[in-house]
Design an enzyme around this catalytic site. Structure first.
Site, PDB file in Angstrom:
ATOM      1  N   GLY A  55     -12.526  -5.312  52.384  1.00  0.00           N
ATOM      2  CA  GLY A  55     -11.874  -4.906  51.150  1.00  0.00           C
ATOM      3  C   GLY A  55     -10.783  -5.873  50.742  1.00  0.00           C
ATOM      4  N   LEU A  56     -11.147  -6.947  50.082  1.00  0.00           N
ATOM      5  CA  LEU A  56     -10.184  -7.931  49.588  1.00  0.00           C
ATOM      6  C   LEU A  56      -9.924  -7.747  48.096  1.00  0.00           C
ATOM      7  CD1 LEU A  56      -8.542 -10.639  50.044  1.00  0.00           C
ATOM      8  CD2 LEU A  56     -10.621 -11.809  49.283  1.00  0.00           C
ATOM      9  N   GLU A  88      -9.503  -6.521  44.317  1.00  0.00           N
ATOM     10  CA  GLU A  88      -8.945  -5.335  43.668  1.00  0.00           C
ATOM     11  C   GLU A  88      -9.189  -5.414  42.167  1.00  0.00           C
ATOM     12  OE1 GLU A  88      -4.886  -4.668  44.771  1.00  0.00           O
ATOM     13  OE2 GLU A  88      -5.338  -4.573  46.924  1.00  0.00           O
ATOM     14  N   PRO A  89      -9.004  -4.321  41.450  1.00  0.00           N
ATOM     15  CA  PRO A  89      -9.238  -4.348  40.003  1.00  0.00           C
ATOM     16  C   PRO A  89      -8.464  -5.447  39.288  1.00  0.00           C
ATOM     17  CG  PRO A  89      -9.041  -2.088  40.741  1.00  0.00           C
ATOM     18  CD  PRO A  89      -8.722  -2.952  41.926  1.00  0.00           C
ATOM     19  N   ALA A  98      -7.012  -8.153  41.129  1.00  0.00           N
ATOM     20  CA  ALA A  98      -6.824  -9.262  42.077  1.00  0.00           C
ATOM     21  C   ALA A  98      -8.184  -9.737  42.547  1.00  0.00           C
ATOM     22  CB  ALA A  98      -5.971  -8.829  43.269  1.00  0.00           C
ATOM     23  N   GLN A 105     -39.049 -19.456  32.421  1.00  0.00           N
ATOM     24  CA  GLN A 105     -39.728 -20.170  31.335  1.00  0.00           C
ATOM     25  C   GLN A 105     -41.155 -20.530  31.729  1.00  0.00           C
ATOM     26  OE1 GLN A 105     -38.011 -20.365  28.609  1.00  0.00           O
ATOM     27  NE2 GLN A 105     -39.423 -21.499  27.290  1.00  0.00           N
ATOM     28  N   GLY A 110     -43.901 -14.726  29.347  1.00  0.00           N
ATOM     29  CA  GLY A 110     -43.636 -13.301  29.210  1.00  0.00           C
ATOM     30  C   GLY A 110     -43.568 -12.574  30.535  1.00  0.00           C
ATOM     31  N   GLU A 117     -17.606 -14.390  46.109  1.00  0.00           N
ATOM     32  CA  GLU A 117     -17.022 -15.162  47.215  1.00  0.00           C
ATOM     33  C   GLU A 117     -16.507 -16.520  46.761  1.00  0.00           C
ATOM     34  OE1 GLU A 117     -18.542 -15.103  51.153  1.00  0.00           O
ATOM     35  OE2 GLU A 117     -19.741 -13.299  50.827  1.00  0.00           O
ATOM     36  N   THR A 126     -15.524 -18.171  42.664  1.00  0.00           N
ATOM     37  CA  THR A 126     -16.225 -18.627  41.467  1.00  0.00           C
ATOM     38  C   THR A 126     -16.425 -20.138  41.489  1.00  0.00           C
ATOM     39  OG1 THR A 126     -14.167 -18.990  40.251  1.00  0.00           O
ATOM     40  CG2 THR A 126     -15.147 -16.774  40.122  1.00  0.00           C
TER      41      THR A 126
END
Length: 391
Positions: free
Chosen positions: A125-126, A128-129, A131, A348, A352, A375, A377
């Site tokens: 748990g690193l 945060e909303p 951070a 591509q 379809g 982990e 950007t």
């Protein structure tokens, strides 16, 4: 001259996981993706063949391998199902590895055999909303209460985007929390951030409703609430105040693992495109005979090959005890971009059908974007590389 040929042991491992991915993982990938369901039966079989214990010593219940062995397994899993691959990556690199690196003997004895067995999962748990990339902005707090041997950490806060945090087999989440203040050499004050082990059965710990994600639909990801969560003082992981620094070192290693996963995704797009281009006919011949398609797939192969060499190099430096932070950042960035670019090009090639979720390339198209975000950007990797250049 450097030799990038895999040793017999590494090659055997890679081949074994490749067969497992093709025979066990691939047949159920579309189902779990569509249902947004966690693949418990696949994870159980991964545990049975020892994948969760790959980089851990045998005395801790592991397989006695190394981090490169883990990376090779992630590459092969990532070819067919990124959700399964990230479950393994997060369970080992983020869940168990911090305990292996920084835990006390008692913490290792309690948790490592269980986590290395794959019968239980742990998360970290690193984020945060407010951070993410700036993890130093952590707002979750932990304060010591009590006296003598009866001291407890009381934890309050919220975490976001935590992998493996809410499954039926999740037993532990390690959280970063502000435990005080520290004075810098210049006299300024900064947050003292520590890491604390929180069993998921602890009152006040809540894994909130799972996210409705664009991709990685079979991966378990939740926001977490910690409301007056009380754990013993000895649940501190590592030295008090070194939690953020220690986790940065875990992220350096993890970037090699994520790069390997991304290479697998990039290679999976190549493999699927080659197969399709040999089978699909248009205007009287297989589409692979047209340079527009052949050249596109050739460029995809070049991306996957280059990214693979980058993570091999970073892993070799890490295992040799040499500095590897910059090489890991390069590998993570190059591999993530290769996965995203190859997914776009594979879609591509398929036309379809590339827009139909039951096809692997469609899932790679949705899944791969997070490889440029999670982990660390792409922008964070560029910052690290530029910093190493003295800029």
């Amino acid at each position: 001259m450097p030799d990038f040929e895999l040793s017999e042991d590494y090659q055997d491992l890679s081949d074994t996981v490749r067969d497992f991915a093709d025979q066990v993982v691939a047949p159920v990938s579309a189902k779990h993706d569509e249902e947004h369901s966690f693949p418990y039966e696949v994870v159980s079989q991964m545990a049975d063949i020892g994948l969760f214990g790959l980089p851990f010593p045998e005395e801790s219940g592991g397989m006695g391998g190394d981090y490169f062995a883990l990376a090779l397994a992630l590459e092969q899993l990532g070819r067919v199902d990124q959700s399964v691959a990230i479950t393994l990556e997060a369970g080992v690199s983020l869940g168990a590895m911090p305990i292996h690196r920084f835990g006390t003997d008692a913490q290792k004895e309690e948790w490592l055999p269980l986590l290395a067995s794959g019968k239980a999962l742990a998360g970290f748990g690193l984020t945060e909303p407010e951070a993410g990339s700036d993890a130093g902005g952590t707002k979750t707090t932990a304060r010591l209460e009590g006296v003598g041997d009866a001291k407890n950490w009381v934890i309050n806060g919220n975490k976001a985007f935590i992998t493996n945090s809410g499954t039926d087999i999740t037993r532990l989440v390690t959280v970063t929390a502000v435990t005080g203040q520290q004075e810098r050499p210049d006299g300024s004050i900064k947050k003292e951030i520590s890491t604390i082990l929180v069993p998921t059965s602890t009152p006040g710990f809540t894994a909130e409703k799972a996210y409705n994600k664009v991709g990685w639909n079979a991966s378990d990801t939740h926001p977490l609430t910690l409301d007056n969560v009380r754990v013993p003082e000895e649940n501190l992981l590592g030295t008090r105040g070194r939690g953020y620094a220690n986790f940065l070192s875990i992220l350096d290693e993890g970037r090699i693992a994520i790069a390997a996963l991304a290479v697998g995704a990039a290679q999976g797009c190549v493999d699927q495109s080659v197969k399709y281009a040999k089978e699909r006919s248009a205007f009287g011949q297989n589409i692979g005979k047209y340079q527009a398609i052949a050249f596109k797939i050739a460029r995809m192969e070049a991306r996957a090959h280059t990214a693979r060499l980058a993570y091999y190099d970073a892993a070799a430096r890490m295992l040799a005890g040499k500095p590897f932070k910059t090489q890991a950042a390069i590998a993570k960035m190059i591999a993530g971009e290769a996965a995203m670019d190859n997914a776009r090009d594979a879609t591509q090639v398929f036309g379809g059908y590339g827009f139909i979720n039951e096809f692997t390339v469609a899932r790679h198209y949705r899944d791969s974007k997070i490889l440029e975000v999670g982990e660390g950007t792409t922008e964070v990797q560029l910052m690290l590389i530029a910093r190493e250049l003295g800029l």
